[in-house]
Write a protein that holds these residues in place. Sequence first.
Motif, PDB file in Angstrom:
ATOM      1  N   MET A  31       0.842  -1.172   0.000  1.00 42.82           N
ATOM      2  CA  MET A  31       0.000   0.000   0.000  1.00 42.82           C
ATOM      3  C   MET A  31       0.890   1.238   0.000  1.00 42.82           C
ATOM      4  O   MET A  31       1.934   1.263   0.627  1.00 42.82           O
ATOM      5  N   GLU A  32       0.445   2.246  -0.692  1.00 41.44           N
ATOM      6  CA  GLU A  32       1.156   3.523  -0.734  1.00 41.44           C
ATOM      7  C   GLU A  32       0.131   4.625  -0.535  1.00 41.44           C
ATOM      8  O   GLU A  32      -0.959   4.570  -1.092  1.00 41.44           O
ATOM      9  N   ALA A  33       0.469   5.610   0.288  1.00 48.44           N
ATOM     10  CA  ALA A  33      -0.463   6.714   0.526  1.00 48.44           C
ATOM     11  C   ALA A  33       0.299   7.958   0.939  1.00 48.44           C
ATOM     12  O   ALA A  33       1.364   7.870   1.551  1.00 48.44           O
ATOM     13  N   ASN A  34      -0.286   9.110   0.618  1.00 45.50           N
ATOM     14  CA  ASN A  34       0.294  10.365   1.082  1.00 45.50           C
ATOM     15  C   ASN A  34      -0.197  10.641   2.505  1.00 45.50           C
ATOM     16  O   ASN A  34      -0.996   9.875   3.064  1.00 45.50           O
ATOM     17  N   THR A  35       0.248  11.734   3.093  1.00 54.05           N
ATOM     18  CA  THR A  35      -0.110  12.055   4.472  1.00 54.05           C
ATOM     19  C   THR A  35      -1.623  12.151   4.652  1.00 54.05           C
ATOM     20  O   THR A  35      -2.186  11.586   5.594  1.00 54.05           O
ATOM     21  N   LEU A  86      -7.397   7.112   6.186  1.00 50.92           N
ATOM     22  CA  LEU A  86      -7.481   5.687   6.492  1.00 50.92           C
ATOM     23  C   LEU A  86      -7.542   5.454   7.994  1.00 50.92           C
ATOM     24  O   LEU A  86      -8.334   4.639   8.475  1.00 50.92           O
ATOM     25  N   ALA A  87      -6.735   6.173   8.763  1.00 50.78           N
ATOM     26  CA  ALA A  87      -6.743   6.032  10.225  1.00 50.78           C
ATOM     27  C   ALA A  87      -8.126   6.339  10.789  1.00 50.78           C
ATOM     28  O   ALA A  87      -8.626   5.623  11.655  1.00 50.78           O
ATOM     29  N   GLY A  88      -8.747   7.378  10.280  1.00 50.39           N
ATOM     30  CA  GLY A  88     -10.099   7.719  10.730  1.00 50.39           C
ATOM     31  C   GLY A  88     -11.103   6.648  10.380  1.00 50.39           C
ATOM     32  O   GLY A  88     -11.961   6.292  11.190  1.00 50.39           O
ATOM     33  N   HIS A  89     -11.000   6.092   9.170  1.00 51.71           N
ATOM     34  CA  HIS A  89     -11.905   5.026   8.747  1.00 51.71           C
ATOM     35  C   HIS A  89     -11.707   3.773   9.601  1.00 51.71           C
ATOM     36  O   HIS A  89     -12.668   3.065   9.893  1.00 51.71           O
ATOM     37  N   LEU A  90     -10.476   3.479   9.999  1.00 53.41           N
ATOM     38  CA  LEU A  90     -10.208   2.296  10.814  1.00 53.41           C
ATOM     39  C   LEU A  90     -10.839   2.405  12.194  1.00 53.41           C
ATOM     40  O   LEU A  90     -11.181   1.381  12.809  1.00 53.41           O
ATOM     41  N   SER A 150      -7.843   5.399  -7.198  1.00 53.43           N
ATOM     42  CA  SER A 150      -7.355   4.547  -6.111  1.00 53.43           C
ATOM     43  C   SER A 150      -8.128   3.238  -6.079  1.00 53.43           C
ATOM     44  O   SER A 150      -9.250   3.139  -6.588  1.00 53.43           O
ATOM     45  N   VAL A 151      -7.561   2.243  -5.456  1.00 53.91           N
ATOM     46  CA  VAL A 151      -8.218   0.943  -5.308  1.00 53.91           C
ATOM     47  C   VAL A 151      -9.191   1.012  -4.143  1.00 53.91           C
ATOM     48  O   VAL A 151      -8.861   1.510  -3.068  1.00 53.91           O
ATOM     49  N   SER A 152     -10.405   0.520  -4.341  1.00 52.67           N
ATOM     50  CA  SER A 152     -11.405   0.497  -3.286  1.00 52.67           C
ATOM     51  C   SER A 152     -11.021  -0.506  -2.205  1.00 52.67           C
ATOM     52  O   SER A 152     -10.262  -1.446  -2.444  1.00 52.67           O
ATOM     53  N   LEU A 153     -11.577  -0.313  -1.023  1.00 50.24           N
ATOM     54  CA  LEU A 153     -11.253  -1.145   0.125  1.00 50.24           C
ATOM     55  C   LEU A 153     -12.511  -1.358   0.948  1.00 50.24           C
ATOM     56  O   LEU A 153     -13.327  -0.434   1.089  1.00 50.24           O
ATOM     57  N   VAL A 154     -12.707  -2.557   1.479  1.00 49.09           N
ATOM     58  CA  VAL A 154     -13.816  -2.833   2.389  1.00 49.09           C
ATOM     59  C   VAL A 154     -13.221  -3.242   3.724  1.00 49.09           C
ATOM     60  O   VAL A 154     -12.428  -4.177   3.799  1.00 49.09           O
ATOM     61  N   LEU A 155     -13.586  -2.515   4.778  1.00 48.88           N
ATOM     62  CA  LEU A 155     -13.167  -2.851   6.131  1.00 48.88           C
ATOM     63  C   LEU A 155     -14.349  -3.540   6.811  1.00 48.88           C
ATOM     64  O   LEU A 155     -15.457  -3.027   6.802  1.00 48.88           O
ATOM     65  N   GLU A 156     -14.101  -4.699   7.386  1.00 50.85           N
ATOM     66  CA  GLU A 156     -15.162  -5.440   8.061  1.00 50.85           C
ATOM     67  C   GLU A 156     -14.716  -5.819   9.461  1.00 50.85           C
ATOM     68  O   GLU A 156     -13.596  -6.303   9.658  1.00 50.85           O
ATOM     69  N   ARG A 157     -15.582  -5.600  10.422  1.00 55.13           N
ATOM     70  CA  ARG A 157     -15.282  -5.971  11.802  1.00 55.13           C
ATOM     71  C   ARG A 157     -15.540  -7.466  11.965  1.00 55.13           C
ATOM     72  O   ARG A 157     -16.582  -7.997  11.573  1.00 55.13           O
ATOM     73  N   SER A 158     -14.592  -8.145  12.548  1.00 55.42           N
ATOM     74  CA  SER A 158     -14.724  -9.573  12.835  1.00 55.42           C
ATOM     75  C   SER A 158     -14.186  -9.815  14.241  1.00 55.42           C
ATOM     76  O   SER A 158     -13.003  -9.658  14.504  1.00 55.42           O
TER      77      SER A 158
END
Length: 52
Positions: free
Chosen positions: A1-5, A11-15, A41-49
């Motif tokens: 993964m690569e991301a700017n500031t 991403l941190a907020g979404h997590l 950008s590539v889409s991402l799905v975050l799921e709680r498990s």
Amino acid sequence: MEANTAGLRTLAGHLLVPAGDSVPDGAHLHIEDRNGLEEGSVSLVLERSDEE
């Protein structure tokens, strides 16, 4: 993964969302260009498990 500031902060907020105390197991969040990612950008799905 690569991301700017800005991307890393987004991403941190979404997590933090699925990590909330009242969020049920299996809840998920779609991260796409229309809600935080730059176009192309590539889409991402975050799921709680809660299973180990």
